[in-house]
Design a protein around this motif. Structure first.
Motif, PDB file in Angstrom:
ATOM      1  N   GLY A  94      17.544   3.465  16.355  1.00  0.00           N
ATOM      2  CA  GLY A  94      17.140   3.813  17.505  1.00  0.00           C
ATOM      3  C   GLY A  94      15.600   3.202  17.980  1.00  0.00           C
ATOM      4  O   GLY A  94      14.905   3.840  18.627  1.00  0.00           O
ATOM      5  N   GLY A  95      15.526   1.990  17.512  1.00  0.00           N
ATOM      6  CA  GLY A  95      14.238   1.382  17.739  1.00  0.00           C
ATOM      7  C   GLY A  95      12.954   1.741  17.078  1.00  0.00           C
ATOM      8  O   GLY A  95      11.937   1.334  17.645  1.00  0.00           O
ATOM      9  N   ALA A  96      13.047   2.605  16.089  1.00  0.00           N
ATOM     10  CA  ALA A  96      11.734   2.846  15.189  1.00  0.00           C
ATOM     11  C   ALA A  96      10.830   1.692  14.752  1.00  0.00           C
ATOM     12  O   ALA A  96      11.776   0.843  14.163  1.00  0.00           O
ATOM     13  CB  ALA A  96      12.308   3.843  14.202  1.00  0.00           C
ATOM     14  N   PRO A  97       9.747   1.688  15.044  1.00  0.00           N
ATOM     15  CA  PRO A  97       9.090   0.503  14.546  1.00  0.00           C
ATOM     16  C   PRO A  97       8.789   0.323  13.063  1.00  0.00           C
ATOM     17  O   PRO A  97       7.307   0.821  12.744  1.00  0.00           O
ATOM     18  CB  PRO A  97       7.740   0.527  15.439  1.00  0.00           C
ATOM     19  N   LEU A  98       9.525   0.509  12.267  1.00  0.00           N
ATOM     20  CA  LEU A  98       9.358   0.404  10.809  1.00  0.00           C
ATOM     21  C   LEU A  98       8.891  -0.798  10.179  1.00  0.00           C
ATOM     22  O   LEU A  98       9.019  -1.712  10.681  1.00  0.00           O
ATOM     23  CB  LEU A  98      10.593   0.764  10.030  1.00  0.00           C
ATOM     24  N   MET A  99       8.154  -0.898   9.107  1.00  0.00           N
ATOM     25  CA  MET A  99       7.628  -1.789   8.443  1.00  0.00           C
ATOM     26  C   MET A  99       8.921  -2.909   8.175  1.00  0.00           C
ATOM     27  O   MET A  99      10.104  -2.509   7.852  1.00  0.00           O
ATOM     28  CB  MET A  99       7.039  -1.662   7.204  1.00  0.00           C
ATOM     29  N   THR A 100       8.586  -4.219   8.250  1.00  0.00           N
ATOM     30  CA  THR A 100       9.752  -5.119   7.887  1.00  0.00           C
ATOM     31  C   THR A 100       9.913  -5.037   6.393  1.00  0.00           C
ATOM     32  O   THR A 100       9.109  -4.627   5.383  1.00  0.00           O
ATOM     33  CB  THR A 100       9.305  -6.605   8.130  1.00  0.00           C
ATOM     34  N   ASP A 101      10.717  -5.627   5.829  1.00  0.00           N
ATOM     35  CA  ASP A 101      11.349  -5.572   4.531  1.00  0.00           C
ATOM     36  C   ASP A 101      10.301  -6.421   3.538  1.00  0.00           C
ATOM     37  O   ASP A 101      10.076  -5.959   2.500  1.00  0.00           O
ATOM     38  CB  ASP A 101      12.903  -6.274   4.240  1.00  0.00           C
ATOM     39  N   LYS A 102       9.876  -7.689   4.163  1.00  0.00           N
ATOM     40  CA  LYS A 102       8.951  -8.516   3.438  1.00  0.00           C
ATOM     41  C   LYS A 102       7.668  -7.631   3.275  1.00  0.00           C
ATOM     42  O   LYS A 102       6.908  -7.630   1.926  1.00  0.00           O
ATOM     43  CB  LYS A 102       8.672  -9.549   3.997  1.00  0.00           C
ATOM     44  N   ASP A 103       7.051  -7.152   4.310  1.00  0.00           N
ATOM     45  CA  ASP A 103       5.833  -6.200   3.956  1.00  0.00           C
ATOM     46  C   ASP A 103       6.049  -4.856   3.123  1.00  0.00           C
ATOM     47  O   ASP A 103       5.247  -4.787   2.196  1.00  0.00           O
ATOM     48  CB  ASP A 103       5.361  -5.557   5.300  1.00  0.00           C
ATOM     49  N   LEU A 104       7.366  -4.303   3.033  1.00  0.00           N
ATOM     50  CA  LEU A 104       7.349  -3.369   2.031  1.00  0.00           C
ATOM     51  C   LEU A 104       7.744  -3.649   0.747  1.00  0.00           C
ATOM     52  O   LEU A 104       7.234  -3.113  -0.169  1.00  0.00           O
ATOM     53  CB  LEU A 104       8.872  -2.621   2.608  1.00  0.00           C
ATOM     54  N   ILE A 105       8.485  -4.646   0.533  1.00  0.00           N
ATOM     55  CA  ILE A 105       8.605  -5.401  -0.811  1.00  0.00           C
ATOM     56  C   ILE A 105       7.144  -5.650  -1.395  1.00  0.00           C
ATOM     57  O   ILE A 105       7.146  -5.668  -2.792  1.00  0.00           O
ATOM     58  CB  ILE A 105       9.717  -6.311  -0.888  1.00  0.00           C
ATOM     59  N   LYS A 106       6.282  -6.250  -0.683  1.00  0.00           N
ATOM     60  CA  LYS A 106       5.034  -6.639  -1.239  1.00  0.00           C
ATOM     61  C   LYS A 106       4.269  -5.399  -1.994  1.00  0.00           C
ATOM     62  O   LYS A 106       3.466  -5.616  -2.820  1.00  0.00           O
ATOM     63  CB  LYS A 106       4.392  -7.314  -0.303  1.00  0.00           C
ATOM     64  N   ARG A 107       4.502  -4.292  -1.398  1.00  0.00           N
ATOM     65  CA  ARG A 107       3.917  -3.070  -1.830  1.00  0.00           C
ATOM     66  C   ARG A 107       4.293  -2.520  -3.070  1.00  0.00           C
ATOM     67  O   ARG A 107       3.680  -1.688  -3.881  1.00  0.00           O
ATOM     68  CB  ARG A 107       3.609  -1.979  -0.715  1.00  0.00           C
ATOM     69  N   GLY A 108       5.499  -3.106  -3.485  1.00  0.00           N
ATOM     70  CA  GLY A 108       5.956  -2.472  -4.938  1.00  0.00           C
ATOM     71  C   GLY A 108       7.127  -1.406  -4.658  1.00  0.00           C
ATOM     72  O   GLY A 108       7.498  -0.959  -3.848  1.00  0.00           O
ATOM     73  N   HIS A 109       7.718  -1.168  -5.687  1.00  0.00           N
ATOM     74  CA  HIS A 109       8.884  -0.234  -5.886  1.00  0.00           C
ATOM     75  C   HIS A 109       8.326   1.238  -5.471  1.00  0.00           C
ATOM     76  O   HIS A 109       7.237   1.698  -5.668  1.00  0.00           O
ATOM     77  CB  HIS A 109       9.415  -0.050  -7.256  1.00  0.00           C
ATOM     78  N   GLY A 110       9.260   1.935  -4.706  1.00  0.00           N
ATOM     79  CA  GLY A 110       8.946   3.462  -4.590  1.00  0.00           C
ATOM     80  C   GLY A 110       8.102   3.717  -3.103  1.00  0.00           C
ATOM     81  O   GLY A 110       7.948   4.767  -2.750  1.00  0.00           O
ATOM     82  N   VAL A 111       7.716   2.544  -2.329  1.00  0.00           N
ATOM     83  CA  VAL A 111       6.894   2.517  -1.054  1.00  0.00           C
ATOM     84  C   VAL A 111       7.813   2.855  -0.221  1.00  0.00           C
ATOM     85  O   VAL A 111       9.069   2.078  -0.126  1.00  0.00           O
ATOM     86  CB  VAL A 111       6.304   1.332  -1.030  1.00  0.00           C
ATOM     87  N   CYS A 112       7.747   3.774   0.949  1.00  0.00           N
ATOM     88  CA  CYS A 112       8.377   4.193   2.004  1.00  0.00           C
ATOM     89  C   CYS A 112       7.651   4.326   3.227  1.00  0.00           C
ATOM     90  O   CYS A 112       6.473   4.381   3.279  1.00  0.00           O
ATOM     91  CB  CYS A 112       9.185   5.508   1.799  1.00  0.00           C
ATOM     92  N   ASP A 113       8.147   4.055   4.355  1.00  0.00           N
ATOM     93  CA  ASP A 113       7.777   4.165   5.604  1.00  0.00           C
ATOM     94  C   ASP A 113       8.470   4.702   6.576  1.00  0.00           C
ATOM     95  O   ASP A 113       9.883   5.011   6.166  1.00  0.00           O
ATOM     96  CB  ASP A 113       7.452   2.385   6.271  1.00  0.00           C
TER      97      ASP A 113
END
Length: 432
Positions: free
Chosen positions: A211-230
């Motif tokens: 639905g066009g939700a501005p979620l974080m990109t996969d690269k930015d989320l992976i940099k923060r480590g396991h278990g991080v969610c947006d």
């Protein structure tokens, strides 16, 4: 035929699903005769019933838009029996009924990641325990020919139509939650299910269907480590992205709290570490596998339905589905009564024996009698050890149609009368 004989026919099919022989003829052949099946019905009678069994009138097939016309009455009968009280956790998924023939044009589908890649596609609505509650046969553009769809539903894609159609049969929609994968989940589908039907939906979703939700990109989320969610919320729908071994996208009408923990392998520390996990992920993993559980149970003891007629594999699949559903209901009730349930194999055999215990059919007048085992050809003609053996029980002579005898060949196990001719034993082996 008669209802009793058809029960015997179904009992044989259930037995064959447990005791698997290379071919149907082997159950009656004298070298591999299986008395449990062969004593129920003669082989020719079984093959005759199997050949002529039908489920609809073929003369009216051309007038119907239904491409599953030949098997449709059986599926409608099954849907009426699936009105089972269930929990409020449902899952929607697809399964394949194996069929490798080429007599159905494009009715046969291909899905690469399925165990049975070629076959008929079915959509299931199942409980988290594996009990099938509703089903839908896929037949292309005419899949929803007998379903009343609104204008808004007609504009939806295939997966969304399937979910809305199957969710209409839920008895308590306001208290129910439906789990589905990314083939069915879209932003407008989750919205429509909640506003029109009152059903909450939780499902994985592709990144371009959030639905066009501005979620974080996969690269930015992976940099923060396991278990991080947006997560983002819009119009009552929650879009969430969580990094596990890879990024997972979900849509839901529920929140992400509370957080739990799961164990994951870490390459850096070379050990399992504790990772925070949102409640949506835990609920999805717990309740999504109902369809796969039912499909696994059906493949454990599968009715062989190899035939030139394309609808016969669907008939065998319905038998296995009924057995799996019945066993899961029996297992659930046994747990409520603190009893120990029998295994699926034992349950299937009990059902088959119950069908076989009905009185024999009056129309055929057949009384099951096991045939005598015959020796191998090289044993019969070796001229070694064929001595008459005296028995306590009498048997009919294999040479004289009316004579009985207490003497039989020790090696061939056949009765022979020695009154008329002392050479009858030698004569029998020379002639046969």
């Amino acid at each position: 035929t008669s209802p009793e004989e058809m029960e015997h026919f179904l009992a044989i099919l259930l037995f064959i699903g447990v005791f698997n022989f290379p071919s149907l003829e082997d159950y009656w052949h004298h070298e591999s005769r299986f008395a449990l099946i062969a004593d129920i019905m003669p082989r020719r009678r079984f093959q005759l019933l199997r050949r002529y069994i039908h489920f609809n009138n073929n003369q009216q097939c051309s007038e119907s838009r239904d491409r599953f016309y030949k098997i449709r009455p059986l599926f409608e009968m099954l849907r009426e029996c699936l009105l089972i009280p269930s929990t409020h956790k449902h899952s929607v998924d697809e399964v394949m009924v194996a069929y490798n023939g080429t007599r159905t044009d494009n009715l046969r589908q291909y899905i690469a990641n399925k165990p049975d890649k070629w076959g008929f596609k079915l959509f299931y609505q199942a409980s988290s325990s594996g009990i099938i509650l509703d089903l839908l046969l896929y037949q292309g553009a005419s899949t929803f020919f007998n379903v009343a769809l609104s204008k808004e539903e007609q504009a939806l894609p295939l997966g969304a139509k399937v979910v809305t159609t199957l969710c209409k049969t839920i008895k308590e929609p306001q208290m129910s939650v439906v789990f589905c994968d990314n083939f069915f989940t879209k932003f407008n589908v989750v919205q429509y299910l909640h506003t029109a039907l009152g059903v909450k939906c939780i499902g994985t979703v592709r990144p371009n269907h959030t639905g066009g939700a501005p979620l974080m990109t996969d690269k930015d989320l992976i940099k923060r480590g396991h278990g991080v969610c947006d997560f983002r919320a819009a119009e009552g729908v929650l879009a969430m992205k969580w990094f596990d071994n890879k990024c997972v996208n979900l849509l839901s009408y529920a929140g992400i709290m509370p957080f739990s923990t799961v164990k994951r392998w870490s390459k850096e520390s070379c050990a399992k570490i504790t990772v925070p996990c949102p409640s949506l992920i835990s609920a999805y993993n717990e309740h999504m596998g109902g369809t796969d559980l039912s499909d696994m149970l059906q493949h454990l003891y599968k009715t062989p339905a190899k035939s030139r007629r394309w609808h016969f594999p669907l008939f065998g699949y319905i038998l296995d589905l009924c057995i799996a559903n019945s066993w899961l209901l029996y297992k659930r009730d046994s747990g409520l009564l603190n009893g120990k349930p029998m295994s699926l194999k034992r349950f299937r055999l009990v059902v088959a024996h119950s069908l076989n215990n009905s009185p024999p059919p009056e129309k055929t007048g057949y009384i099951p009698r096991p045939s005598r085992p015959k020796p191998q050809t090289d044993v019969r003609y070796d001229n070694v050890g064929h001595w008459p053996l005296h028995c306590e029980k009498r048997g009919r002579c294999n040479l004289c149609p009316k004579e009985v005898s207490r003497w039989k060949c020790e090696k061939c196990n056949v009765f022979l009368c020695l009154n008329a001719n002392q050479e009858s034993l030698k004569l029998y082996h020379l002639m046969h």
